[in-house]
Design a protein around this motif. Structure first.
Motif, PDB file in Angstrom:
ATOM      1  N   LEU A  83       0.768  -1.280  -0.055  1.00 14.55           N
ATOM      2  CA  LEU A  83       0.176   0.096   0.042  1.00 14.55           C
ATOM      3  C   LEU A  83       1.045   1.245  -0.005  1.00 14.55           C
ATOM      4  N   LEU A  84       2.024   1.453   0.885  1.00 12.45           N
ATOM      5  CA  LEU A  84       2.709   2.642   0.805  1.00 12.45           C
ATOM      6  C   LEU A  84       3.497   2.461  -0.422  1.00 12.45           C
ATOM      7  N   ALA A  85       4.035   1.618  -0.971  1.00 13.82           N
ATOM      8  CA  ALA A  85       4.582   1.661  -2.320  1.00 13.82           C
ATOM      9  C   ALA A  85       3.741   2.238  -3.422  1.00 13.82           C
ATOM     10  N   ARG A  86       2.382   1.731  -3.321  1.00 14.83           N
ATOM     11  CA  ARG A  86       1.581   2.151  -4.330  1.00 14.83           C
ATOM     12  C   ARG A  86       1.406   3.671  -4.098  1.00 14.83           C
ATOM     13  N   ARG A  87       1.043   3.927  -3.025  1.00 16.65           N
ATOM     14  CA  ARG A  87       0.752   5.309  -2.745  1.00 16.65           C
ATOM     15  C   ARG A  87       2.044   6.298  -3.049  1.00 16.65           C
ATOM     16  N   THR A  88       3.229   5.876  -2.671  1.00 21.14           N
ATOM     17  CA  THR A  88       4.330   6.455  -3.195  1.00 21.14           C
ATOM     18  C   THR A  88       4.498   6.828  -4.728  1.00 21.14           C
ATOM     19  N   ALA A  89       4.203   5.687  -5.374  1.00 18.55           N
ATOM     20  CA  ALA A  89       4.115   6.010  -6.700  1.00 18.55           C
ATOM     21  C   ALA A  89       3.254   6.718  -7.312  1.00 18.55           C
ATOM     22  N   GLN A  90       2.115   6.678  -6.601  1.00 17.96           N
ATOM     23  CA  GLN A  90       1.172   7.912  -7.038  1.00 17.96           C
ATOM     24  C   GLN A  90       1.464   9.236  -6.854  1.00 17.96           C
ATOM     25  N   LEU A  91       2.045   9.443  -5.770  1.00 19.96           N
ATOM     26  CA  LEU A  91       2.313  10.864  -5.258  1.00 19.96           C
ATOM     27  C   LEU A  91       3.502  11.306  -5.993  1.00 19.96           C
ATOM     28  N   GLY A  92       4.684  10.427  -6.109  1.00 15.35           N
ATOM     29  CA  GLY A  92       5.598  10.963  -6.780  1.00 15.35           C
ATOM     30  C   GLY A  92       6.573  12.069  -5.950  1.00 15.35           C
ATOM     31  N   SER A  93       7.104  12.794  -6.438  1.00 18.35           N
ATOM     32  CA  SER A  93       8.003  13.638  -5.861  1.00 18.35           C
ATOM     33  C   SER A  93       7.153  14.373  -4.790  1.00 18.35           C
ATOM     34  N   ALA A  94       5.800  14.825  -5.009  1.00 19.03           N
ATOM     35  CA  ALA A  94       5.046  15.636  -4.181  1.00 19.03           C
ATOM     36  C   ALA A  94       4.920  15.005  -2.901  1.00 19.03           C
ATOM     37  N   LEU A  95       5.426  13.763  -2.528  1.00 22.83           N
ATOM     38  CA  LEU A  95       5.168  12.998  -1.082  1.00 22.83           C
ATOM     39  C   LEU A  95       6.195  13.665  -0.373  1.00 22.83           C
ATOM     40  N   THR A  96       7.457  13.983  -0.553  1.00 26.11           N
ATOM     41  CA  THR A  96       8.441  14.328   0.310  1.00 26.11           C
ATOM     42  C   THR A  96       8.506  15.763   0.506  1.00 26.11           C
ATOM     43  N   ARG A  97       7.566  16.367  -0.256  1.00 26.20           N
ATOM     44  CA  ARG A  97       7.315  17.889  -0.004  1.00 26.20           C
ATOM     45  C   ARG A  97       6.116  17.828   1.131  1.00 26.20           C
ATOM     46  N   ARG A  98       5.466  16.832   1.278  1.00 30.16           N
ATOM     47  CA  ARG A  98       4.271  16.887   2.365  1.00 30.16           C
ATOM     48  C   ARG A  98       4.708  16.009   3.638  1.00 30.16           C
ATOM     49  N   VAL A  99       5.590  15.174   3.421  1.00 32.82           N
ATOM     50  CA  VAL A  99       5.991  14.336   4.470  1.00 32.82           C
ATOM     51  C   VAL A  99       7.541  14.179   4.468  1.00 32.82           C
ATOM     52  N   ALA A 100       8.181  14.309   5.541  1.00 30.93           N
ATOM     53  CA  ALA A 100       9.632  14.233   5.618  1.00 30.93           C
ATOM     54  C   ALA A 100      10.321  13.024   4.980  1.00 30.93           C
ATOM     55  N   ALA A 101      11.280  13.099   4.304  1.00 29.27           N
ATOM     56  CA  ALA A 101      11.850  12.002   3.903  1.00 29.27           C
ATOM     57  C   ALA A 101      12.233  10.774   4.829  1.00 29.27           C
ATOM     58  N   GLY A 102      12.763  11.372   6.235  1.00 27.06           N
ATOM     59  CA  GLY A 102      13.142  10.504   7.266  1.00 27.06           C
ATOM     60  C   GLY A 102      11.840   9.779   7.844  1.00 27.06           C
ATOM     61  N   GLU A 103      10.533  10.448   7.840  1.00 21.46           N
ATOM     62  CA  GLU A 103       9.276  10.052   8.187  1.00 21.46           C
ATOM     63  C   GLU A 103       9.006   8.793   7.322  1.00 21.46           C
ATOM     64  N   VAL A 104       9.135   8.905   6.013  1.00 26.03           N
ATOM     65  CA  VAL A 104       8.850   8.158   4.952  1.00 26.03           C
ATOM     66  C   VAL A 104       9.397   6.768   5.174  1.00 26.03           C
ATOM     67  N   VAL A 105      10.794   6.826   5.263  1.00 26.35           N
ATOM     68  CA  VAL A 105      11.674   5.764   5.666  1.00 26.35           C
ATOM     69  C   VAL A 105      11.342   4.875   6.901  1.00 26.35           C
ATOM     70  N   ALA A 106      10.947   5.898   8.127  1.00 26.23           N
ATOM     71  CA  ALA A 106      10.669   5.002   9.170  1.00 26.23           C
ATOM     72  C   ALA A 106       9.380   4.308   9.219  1.00 26.23           C
ATOM     73  N   VAL A 107       8.461   5.050   8.553  1.00 28.34           N
ATOM     74  CA  VAL A 107       6.994   4.337   8.235  1.00 28.34           C
ATOM     75  C   VAL A 107       7.128   2.914   7.400  1.00 28.34           C
ATOM     76  N   SER A 108       7.893   3.110   6.150  1.00 24.83           N
ATOM     77  CA  SER A 108       8.147   1.740   5.360  1.00 24.83           C
ATOM     78  C   SER A 108       8.994   0.800   6.225  1.00 24.83           C
ATOM     79  N   THR A 109       9.643   1.093   7.272  1.00 28.14           N
ATOM     80  CA  THR A 109      10.738   0.049   7.959  1.00 28.14           C
ATOM     81  C   THR A 109      10.016  -0.466   9.318  1.00 28.14           C
ATOM     82  N   GLY A 110      10.435   0.580  10.285  1.00 27.30           N
ATOM     83  CA  GLY A 110      10.019   0.038  11.659  1.00 27.30           C
ATOM     84  C   GLY A 110       8.229   0.047  11.902  1.00 27.30           C
ATOM     85  N   ASP A 111       7.818   1.138  11.225  1.00 29.48           N
ATOM     86  CA  ASP A 111       6.356   1.165  11.664  1.00 29.48           C
ATOM     87  C   ASP A 111       5.753   0.026  10.825  1.00 29.48           C
ATOM     88  N   VAL A 112       6.038  -0.378   9.853  1.00 29.00           N
ATOM     89  CA  VAL A 112       5.457  -1.768   9.119  1.00 29.00           C
ATOM     90  C   VAL A 112       5.478  -2.877  10.058  1.00 29.00           C
TER      91      VAL A 112
END
Length: 605
Positions: free
Chosen positions: A109-138
């Protein structure tokens, strides 16, 4: 769903309204696996809890000198042992399957949402937060989904044992039936504080991860200015804050664990004292006292799952909230769209600014605000935020947000000012969806990547062909200009109907920039190209130049006319004031003439 069946053909549409709703959605989507785990958990826990009754039956058989009942007790103990072994094995198997499949679903789900948002994702969510969500939070989310079935089995077992003890020996059973719920609920007042400390630890860890990611990304620059020690000290302080937060959180959880050991011990003492008193009065037999005492001692095992589920939920709830926050992000362009799948062709127009990019032409856009230029470039590609009130860009008169996502992305490609190179070979980097009209060799030549190929060939000992040379993560072994040219070549290979480039040559020298400008113009002949730049070398190659000032198109023309007639344009392009304009005009004309002479010499050669 089994592990060998992963990935999911369709992970589904998540309920991202809140963290608990997301966890509930995950559990319902794995209901079959949860029921299997529950069934095996009941077999395991009930077999464990049956041992005290078998032991008490055996002790009473010895007291009564009954060989038949002792033999029966031995058979029941063996049967319970078999149930424990089989139940534990299958419980572990199904529980871990639930964990892995739940984590895999979230990652998809996260990979699909990341692909849909593209570069807009890291402007709305910090890059470190995205990494933490897709690793430890999962991992934490999967832990909770896996723990639910085991906790349910443990809770049902405790209820069954308490009812059985009340029926078997009411005098002691009532004590157990009253004491066990107290044990299970005793830690509830401590959970909010433990959860807050766990959230604080997670927040500190996310900041440390973001700092580390930014430091590694800018390591080349840090070394150039001697800033390694400064950022090392910052990361050291951040990691120490994480350590202190983790220690505070661990203290609270250790207190909860201590309570889970202390209270069952006190209950055992109470049951033993009361049981001995009843046995001395002859109200219960020795076997009954042993049965109840053993049952209480065994109940501490399923009771530990109350602590585990509390920990799992405390850690997974904020993780699920963060994951749901990412999954709830939307792009302005609808994923399905309301138009036909085939993308339109024609002029690209932005109603908000009045910017028009005629079809088949090279249009340059000059914008004094780099941030505003980036937002406009994203809007031209249909990547504007869903919360934006600005109208969608039009392609051939059709709003991009009415096109299916695949069609919109196939029609318009946006390369931002900081493109990312993934690790792998150069051949893999250029193996992207494309029309097939532009070869990799032509794209590399247009982007002036000859020296990049030489550098890759020299740096790779086992690759005879530069196309097979390895590129490190994010291209960190290359210079900024080399990375920028490889990213440009990748964009040119795709050969989209509309290509939007945001500062594609900001890190290259002027001579290379002039050749790149000529290469883009030649390779994109007949295709719509929009370049956001303030470089005179690129602007001079454009068919049409538009000045965007304060959110609107203020002037349109060609570079050599605008630089003389439009002061605002000249201020952005030359960074000089009106007083300096006459002297600059002479220098600028001289530079352009020298550039023309250089191009004539190269063509003659």
């Amino acid at each position: 769903m089994q592990i060998q069946d992963l990935p999911y053909p369709d992970p589904g549409v998540p309920d991202a309204r809140s963290g608990p709703r997301f966890l509930l959605w995950l559990g319902l989507n794995q209901l079959g696996g949860q029921l299997k785990s529950l069934a095996w958990g009941l077999l395991h826990f009930l077999s464990v809890s049956g041992l005290p009754f078998c032991v008490g039956f055996a002790v009473q058989a010895v007291v009564d000198r009954s060989g038949a009942r002792l033999t029966l007790a031995g058979g029941l103990i063996a049967l319970c042992g078999l149930g424990i072994a089989v139940g534990d094995t299958m419980l572990h198997r199904t529980a871990i399957t639930n964990w892995i499949t739940a984590a895999a679903r979230v990652q998809q789900l996260l990979a699909r949402r990341t692909a849909q948002l593209g570069s807009a994702l890291t402007r709305r969510v910090a890059a470190g937060e995205v990494v933490a969500v897709s690793t430890g939070d999962v991992e934490k989310i999967g832990w909770f989904v896996e723990a639910v079935s085991r906790f349910t089995a443990a809770a049902l077992t405790i209820v069954f044992v308490c009812v059985a003890l009340v029926v078997y020996e009411p005098a002691l059973g009532i004590v157990v039936a009253v004491g066990v719920p107290v044990l299970a609920l005793a830690v509830l007042p401590l959970l909010p504080r433990a959860t807050r400390r766990a959230d604080f630890q997670r927040e500190k860890a996310g900041r440390a991860t973001e700092l580390a990611s930014d430091t590694v990304a800018g390591l080349r620059v840090l070394r150039g200015i001697g800033g390694e020690d400064l950022f090392l000290d910052r990361y050291r302080r951040a990691s120490q804050e994480v350590r202190r937060a983790a220690v505070r959180s661990a203290r609270m959880w250790s207190m909860i664990s201590a309570i889970q050991v202390l209270l069952p011990g006190l209950l055992l003492i109470a049951v033993a004292w009361h049981g001995v008193h009843l046995a001395r009065e002859g109200r219960i037999t020795v076997g009954e006292m042993v049965t109840v005492y053993s049952a209480v001692m065994i109940l501490t095992y399923p009771l530990h799952h109350f602590e585990e589920i509390a920990m799992a939920y405390s850690f997974s709830r904020p993780s699920a909230k963060r994951a749901a926050g990412v999954l709830a992000l939307e792009r302005a362009t609808d994923s399905k769209g309301s138009r036909e799948a085939e993308a339109p062709t024609g002029d690209l127009y932005d109603p908000s600014t009045g910017l028009l990019a005629p079809a088949g032409r090279l249009t340059a856009v000059v914008c004094g605000d780099p941030d505003a230029a980036g937002v406009l470039a994203e809007r031209l590609g249909g990547h504007a935020a869903a919360s934006s009130d600005l109208p969608s860009a039009l392609l051939g008169g059709v709003p991009l947000d009415e096109l299916p996502l695949d069609s919109a992305r196939g029609a318009v490609l946006v390369q931002d000012k900081d493109p990312v190179l993934l690790s792998g070979s150069l051949r893999e980097l250029l193996d992207v969806p494309s029309s097939g009209g532009v070869s990799a060799e032509d794209a590399l030549a247009a982007a002036q990547c000859g020296d990049v190929l030489d550098a890759l060939a020299q740096g790779s000992l086992d690759a005879e062909d530069p196309m097979d040379a390895r590129i490190t993560e994010r291209g960190r072994s290359l210079s900024g200009g080399q990375r920028q040219r490889l990213a440009l070549a990748r964009s040119l290979v795709t050969d989209p109907e509309v290509l939007v480039l945001d500062e594609p040559t900001s890190a290259v020298d002027s001579h290379t920039e002039a050749r790149i400008a000529d290469g883009i113009r030649s390779l994109r002949q007949g295709r719509t190209t929009v370049v956001f730049t303030s470089s005179p070398l690129l602007l001079d190659h454009a068919d049409r130049v538009a000045l965007v000032h304060e959110g609107e198109v203020a002037a349109v023309g060609v570079h050599r006319e605008l630089v003389h007639s439009e002061p605002r344009y000249r201020a952005v392009v030359t960074r000089e004031t009106d007083d300096e304009a006459p002297a600059h005009d002479r220098r600028h004309v001289k530079q352009l003439n020298e550039l023309d002479d250089l191009e004539d010499i190269e063509e003659t050669a």
